[in-house]
Design a protein around this motif. Structure first.
Motif, PDB file in Angstrom:
ATOM      1  N   LYS A 185      -9.810  -1.089   6.927  1.00  0.00           N
ATOM      2  CA  LYS A 185      -8.592  -1.443   6.985  1.00  0.00           C
ATOM      3  C   LYS A 185      -6.975  -0.972   5.797  1.00  0.00           C
ATOM      4  O   LYS A 185      -6.227  -0.434   5.807  1.00  0.00           O
ATOM      5  CB  LYS A 185      -7.949  -2.299   7.784  1.00  0.00           C
TER       6      LYS A 185
ATOM      7  N   ALA B  15       0.824  -1.168   0.032  1.00  0.00           N
ATOM      8  CA  ALA B  15      -0.238  -0.330   0.108  1.00  0.00           C
ATOM      9  C   ALA B  15       0.919   1.387  -0.100  1.00  0.00           C
ATOM     10  O   ALA B  15       0.265   2.616   0.429  1.00  0.00           O
ATOM     11  CB  ALA B  15      -0.589   0.205   1.633  1.00  0.00           C
TER      12      ALA B  15
ATOM     13  N   ASN C  55       1.723  -3.075   7.693  1.00  0.00           N
ATOM     14  CA  ASN C  55       2.735  -4.144   7.476  1.00  0.00           C
ATOM     15  C   ASN C  55       2.891  -3.083   6.704  1.00  0.00           C
ATOM     16  O   ASN C  55       4.018  -3.548   6.832  1.00  0.00           O
ATOM     17  CB  ASN C  55       1.683  -5.193   5.949  1.00  0.00           C
TER      18      ASN C  55
HETATM   19  O1  LIG Z   1      -3.310  -1.469   3.080  1.00  0.00           O
HETATM   20  C1  LIG Z   1      -3.266   0.016   3.576  1.00  0.00           C
HETATM   21  O2  LIG Z   1      -3.282   0.775   3.551  1.00  0.00           O
HETATM   22  C2  LIG Z   1      -1.800  -0.822   4.527  1.00  0.00           C
HETATM   23  C3  LIG Z   1      -2.514  -2.035   5.233  1.00  0.00           C
HETATM   24  O3  LIG Z   1      -3.738  -2.279   5.870  1.00  0.00           O
HETATM   25  C4  LIG Z   1      -1.186  -2.824   5.608  1.00  0.00           C
HETATM   26  O4  LIG Z   1       0.043  -2.231   5.739  1.00  0.00           O
HETATM   27  O5  LIG Z   1      -1.185  -3.683   6.977  1.00  0.00           O
END
Ligand SMILES: O=C([O-])CC(=O)C(=O)O
Ligand SMILES: NC(=O)C1=CN([C@@H]2O[C@H](COP(=O)(O)OP(=O)(O)OC[C@H]3O[C@@H](n4cnc5c(N)ncnc54)[C@H](O)[C@@H]3O)[C@@H](O)[C@H]2O)C=CC1
Length: 254
Positions: free
Chosen positions: A230, A121, A177
């Motif tokens: 999330k 992400a 993550n």
């Molecule tokens: O998807 C996102 O923005 C970040 C996320 O949940 C992760 O890093 O676990």
């Protein structure tokens, strides 16, 4: 390439509904989830097979794609890799556990298997990797998500966490993550701040890095997945591109 999936939630659904097997030489065929109904629903949509036991797919696939949880990585990755099967892993927080990292690294070396950790992400990992060994003084991540994404009921902005990535992934295993991905890319336990902000409807990740190369800042303002706020859409898209890149003769970027 035959692919099996662990975790049939938001990311898996986007991947399975986007990849066209005939176009990409990628056949996502086996689906496993500890919620059997989710595995069956996605298998039925993708004309694949739901398995009740992960071992039932291991002699049939070339690659296992994990999109479940950091705990699932610890539970299943050693077994999958020991079968000589490569993995793409989304729940990268699991790798902040040094003992686990070293255990799976040893299995990979012994079995000749590979683990691919997508950029997920965030944007900017190419730059971080390039400068990682050149006196990278400082890397910071500020993540800002809505109360809905972080599961909070608040009216005002609040800092939920400030500290190192290794601690952040323990407190927010399903939300940060990206902190682990950046840390692994630069071999540092980076600084992380997590803010819940009622004024945002995006999952925002701001990376700043400074060192002998100069400095950079990246800001990613992600649309959350409708099935799981999330998780950002970009996370699923990065895994799709990674899967497709296995068929490419010429790759661009790191
Ligand atoms: O998807 C996102 O923005 C970040 C996320 O949940 C992760 O890093 O676990
Ligand atoms: N690397 C990155 O940039 C990002 C990583 N993620 C991570 O990717 C993973 C998947 O995300 P989503 O699809 O949004 O989650 P989701 O919650 O929508 O789906 C996860 C699925 O995995 C299943 N599951 C959980 N633990 C399991 C286990 N031990 N064994 C089998 N199945 C299990 C759940 O029943 C659920 O169906 C999460 O760990 C998430 O934190 C999410 C966004 C960005």
């Amino acid at each position: 390439m035959k692919v099996g999936i662990i975790g049939c939630g938001a990311i898996a659904n986007i991947i399975a509904s986007t990849i066209v097997p005939e176009d990409n030489n990628i056949d996502i065929e086996y689906f496993y989830d500890n919620d059997v109904e989710r595995a069956e629903n996605l298998a039925s949509f993708a004309n694949g097979v739901a398995v009740l036991d992960l071992n039932d797919m291991l002699d049939k696939v070339d690659l296992v794609l994990e999109c479940a949880s950091p705990d699932s990585v610890k539970e299943h990755a050693p077994n999958v890799l020991s079968h000589g099967i490569d993995m793409i892993i989304m729940s990268i927080g699991a790798f902040m556990d040094k003992e686990f990292y070293s255990k799976v690294n040893d299995i990979c070396k012994k079995k000749g298997t590979r683990i691919h950790l997508p950029s997920g992400a965030v944007v900017g990992l190419d730059g971080i990797k390039a400068v990682a060994d050149f006196n990278l003084e400082e890397v910071n991540l500020v993540t800002r998500k809505s109360p809905k994404s972080l599961g909070k009921d608040i009216d005002e902005e609040e800092v939920l966490f400030e500290g190192k990535a290794s601690e952040a992934v323990k407190e927010f295993p399903l939300n940060i993550n990206v902190a682990a991905t950046i840390s692994l890319a630069c071999n540092q336990d980076i600084n992380v701040k997590i803010i819940v902000d009622p004024n945002v409807d995006r999952n925002v990740h701001e990376i700043t890095a400074k060192g002998d190369f100069g400095e950079f800042k990246t800001t990613t303002k992600n649309f959350p997945c409708s099935a799981n706020p999330k998780t950002s859409m970009l996370a699923a898209l990065s895994a799709i591109k990674l899967l497709k890149s296995f068929n490419e003769s010429i790759t661009v970027g790191l």
